[in-house]
Design a protein around this motif. Structure first.
Motif, PDB file in Angstrom:
ATOM      1  N   PHE A  85       0.830  -1.200   0.000  1.00 29.68           N
ATOM      2  CA  PHE A  85       0.000   0.000   0.000  1.00 29.68           C
ATOM      3  C   PHE A  85       0.865   1.250   0.000  1.00 29.68           C
ATOM      4  CE2 PHE A  85      -2.506  -3.326   2.116  1.00 29.68           C
ATOM      5  CZ  PHE A  85      -3.640  -3.325   1.307  1.00 29.68           C
ATOM      6  N   LYS A  86       0.372   2.306  -0.658  1.00 28.57           N
ATOM      7  CA  LYS A  86       1.133   3.539  -0.795  1.00 28.57           C
ATOM      8  C   LYS A  86       0.369   4.737  -0.238  1.00 28.57           C
ATOM      9  CE  LYS A  86       3.572   2.018  -4.975  1.00 28.57           C
ATOM     10  NZ  LYS A  86       3.870   2.325  -6.400  1.00 28.57           N
ATOM     11  N   VAL A  87       1.120   5.670   0.315  1.00 30.46           N
ATOM     12  CA  VAL A  87       0.541   6.918   0.808  1.00 30.46           C
ATOM     13  C   VAL A  87      -0.107   7.663  -0.361  1.00 30.46           C
ATOM     14  CG1 VAL A  87       1.071   9.185   1.791  1.00 30.46           C
ATOM     15  CG2 VAL A  87       2.168   7.121   2.718  1.00 30.46           C
ATOM     16  N   GLY A  88      -1.300   8.171  -0.126  1.00 33.28           N
ATOM     17  CA  GLY A  88      -2.027   8.908  -1.153  1.00 33.28           C
ATOM     18  C   GLY A  88      -3.009   8.075  -1.947  1.00 33.28           C
ATOM     19  N   SER A  89      -2.927   6.748  -1.826  1.00 30.29           N
ATOM     20  CA  SER A  89      -3.842   5.876  -2.569  1.00 30.29           C
ATOM     21  C   SER A  89      -5.247   5.952  -1.969  1.00 30.29           C
ATOM     22  CB  SER A  89      -3.356   4.431  -2.531  1.00 30.29           C
ATOM     23  OG  SER A  89      -2.102   4.305  -3.152  1.00 30.29           O
ATOM     24  N   ARG A  90      -6.226   5.857  -2.837  1.00 31.83           N
ATOM     25  CA  ARG A  90      -7.613   5.819  -2.375  1.00 31.83           C
ATOM     26  C   ARG A  90      -8.008   4.387  -2.036  1.00 31.83           C
ATOM     27  NH1 ARG A  90     -11.005  10.189  -6.129  1.00 31.83           N
ATOM     28  NH2 ARG A  90      -9.653  11.975  -5.646  1.00 31.83           N
ATOM     29  N   PHE A  91      -8.962   4.260  -1.131  1.00 33.90           N
ATOM     30  CA  PHE A  91      -9.341   2.923  -0.669  1.00 33.90           C
ATOM     31  C   PHE A  91     -10.822   2.865  -0.308  1.00 33.90           C
ATOM     32  CE2 PHE A  91      -8.722   5.256   3.210  1.00 33.90           C
ATOM     33  CZ  PHE A  91      -9.707   4.767   4.052  1.00 33.90           C
ATOM     34  N   SER A  92     -11.333   1.649  -0.295  1.00 35.35           N
ATOM     35  CA  SER A  92     -12.609   1.307   0.322  1.00 35.35           C
ATOM     36  C   SER A  92     -12.338   0.098   1.200  1.00 35.35           C
ATOM     37  CB  SER A  92     -13.654   0.995  -0.747  1.00 35.35           C
ATOM     38  OG  SER A  92     -14.915   0.756  -0.158  1.00 35.35           O
ATOM     39  N   ILE A  93     -13.282  -0.247   2.060  1.00 34.59           N
ATOM     40  CA  ILE A  93     -13.055  -1.362   2.988  1.00 34.59           C
ATOM     41  C   ILE A  93     -14.239  -2.311   2.973  1.00 34.59           C
ATOM     42  CG2 ILE A  93     -13.079  -1.919   5.471  1.00 34.59           C
ATOM     43  CD1 ILE A  93     -11.036   0.192   5.930  1.00 34.59           C
ATOM     44  N   GLN A  94     -13.942  -3.608   2.944  1.00 35.16           N
ATOM     45  CA  GLN A  94     -14.954  -4.635   3.183  1.00 35.16           C
ATOM     46  C   GLN A  94     -15.073  -4.779   4.700  1.00 35.16           C
ATOM     47  OE1 GLN A  94     -17.486  -6.678   3.662  1.00 35.16           O
ATOM     48  NE2 GLN A  94     -17.166  -7.672   1.681  1.00 35.16           N
ATOM     49  N   PRO A  95     -16.200  -4.368   5.290  1.00 30.08           N
ATOM     50  CA  PRO A  95     -16.292  -4.361   6.758  1.00 30.08           C
ATOM     51  C   PRO A  95     -16.549  -5.726   7.388  1.00 30.08           C
ATOM     52  CG  PRO A  95     -18.318  -3.517   5.797  1.00 30.08           C
ATOM     53  CD  PRO A  95     -17.373  -3.756   4.646  1.00 30.08           C
TER      54      PRO A  95
END
Length: 424
Positions: A85-95
């Motif tokens: 993972f990289k700083v600045g990357s966008r994300f979503s999460i499977q909760p």
């Protein structure tokens, strides 16, 4: 790092508080939340407090951050995950983590991660279960919608059919078959129409969508036209069953009497379930998508057809991580646009009241911008508010430009021009 978040202490005890996040460990990630979509599950969590199956019993002493449909940017990556993972990357999460058999989930069970916040610490469980999902789309709100969209995607994958002489189930809707979505023009129904038409892998040949309100049906047809569906290889029919003396006959007429291979029921209404059962073709599958509030909800099914026509029934209430990945991919490619789900926007301070009163607030998804501070606002009210508010006036124009939908363009304008911000 200081965060501001909506924390749950007990039954309907939601508080906007500022507090320090701990320094991340080498197996954790620090992230900035931009959007969180309010879900009816949030309302249930607030309503039940410590008695909720996912919420810790000591929540009164160790409050959790509410919200599980969120999207944002990575701020700092612990040593263990720096190669992934990289700083600045966008994300979503499977909760739905299902970590070692527990029901722990972001937005329910953790002190330092939840969508209704400005910054969060993503715990190691999320990465270890491969539930931190990269998102390369141009709108944060779409990343927040990945979780509810995955519920629709999962529904299509959960349909099943059998073959005479074999005990193997063929998973998924019938390619080129007849499909019906009953009570299908609510927020989730619209998403199902979108997916059925634009999913590149498997489509029905004919899709019939019903409701009992012409205005809602006309709105759906404006968003997902018969012409667009035809260009994508799907015959799309919108049908108002309210004034039909025999809705089952009307639905069967749309298939020349053959019936439907796949039927989705989008509202917990006994009559709809029985209607769906009555229109199933041989080897047809009924998916009861709508979650009833009553634990004793029942409906009659034709078990003669279960035995002799091999009809099936299944119920789905969520999507898995692969379904979320598929949702994100389709949105990134611009193949689906679940913006029709969003009917309201709001800032962080508007979350508690919106969550507690959610059943009484009409419309679809309430999209909250956690670094901004403004009241819950219906998209349909922006034009009226715009008479005295310059920002609302411009947002109204942008919403109108996109057929009444929230959009990446509207989001960008809001993020740049909202003057009231949550201090960091």
């Amino acid at each position: 790092m200081k965060t501001r978040a909506i924390r749950l202490y007990g039954v309907n005890d939601l508080r906007l508080e500022a507090f320090e996040l701990p320094q991340i460990a080498e197996d954790e990630i620090l992230a900035k939340v931009i959007t969180n979509s309010i879900c009816m599950s949030d309302h249930k969590a607030a309503e039940q407090g410590a008695s909720h199956k996912r919420i810790p019993s000591d929540v009164d002493k160790n409050p959790i951050i509410l919200g599980h449909e969120f999207c944002g940017e990575i701020v700092e990556v612990g040593k263990k995950w720096q190669g992934k993972f990289k700083v600045g990357s966008r994300f979503s999460i499977q909760p739905a983590l299902n970590y070692k058999g527990t029901l722990d989930a972001p937005g329910y069970s953790f002190q330092y991660i939840g969508g209704d916040s400005t910054y969060v610490v993503i715990p190691h469980q999320v990465m270890e279960l491969d539930c931190l999902l990269p998102y390369d789309g141009d709108a944060f709100f779409l990343g927040s919608l990945a979780e509810p969209v995955s519920c629709v995607v999962g529904t299509f994958h959960a349909m099943y059919h059998t073959t005479n002489g074999s005990y193997e189930h063929q998973m998924g809707i019938v390619e080129g078959g007849n499909m019906a979505i009953l009570a299908g023009v609510g927020p989730m129904g619209l998403s199902a129409i979108d997916y059925a038409i634009h999913n590149p892998d498997r489509k029905p040949g004919r899709l019939v969508v019903t409701d009992i309100d012409d205005a809602r049906l006309n709105r759906a047809q404006d968003l997902y036209s018969i012409e667009d569906a035809k260009q994508n290889g799907v015959e799309l029919i919108y049908l108002n069953t309210k004034n039909s003396s025999d809705p089952v006959a009307s639905l069967l007429d749309c298939t020349e009497g053959k019936g439907y291979d796949d039927v989705l029921v989008m509202a917990p209404v006994r009559m709809l379930v029985e209607q769906a059962d009555a229109i199933l073709a041989k080897n047809g599958c009924l998916n009861f998508f709508a979650g009833p509030n009553k634990t004793d909800f029942t409906a009659s099914l034709n078990f003669y057809n279960v035995h002799y026509a091999s009809t099936h029934i299944v119920g789905t209430s969520g999507g898995n991580t692969d379904d979320m990945r598929e949702s994100l991919h389709l949105m990134e490619k611009g193949l689906i646009n679940p913006a029709a789900m969003v009917t309201h926007i709001g800032g962080l301070s508007a979350v508690p009241e919106a969550v507690i009163n959610l059943p009484n607030i009409p419309g679809g998804k309430k999209m909250m911008y956690t670094h901004l501070d403004f009241p819950l606002t219906a998209l349909s009210d922006l034009a009226e508010l715009g008479k005295t508010n310059e920002m609302a006036a411009e947002l109204a124009k942008l919403v109108d430009k996109h057929k009444g939908l929230w959009s990446a363009e509207a989001e960008s304008y809001l993020l740049e021009n909202c003057k009231k911000r949550i201090e960091e």
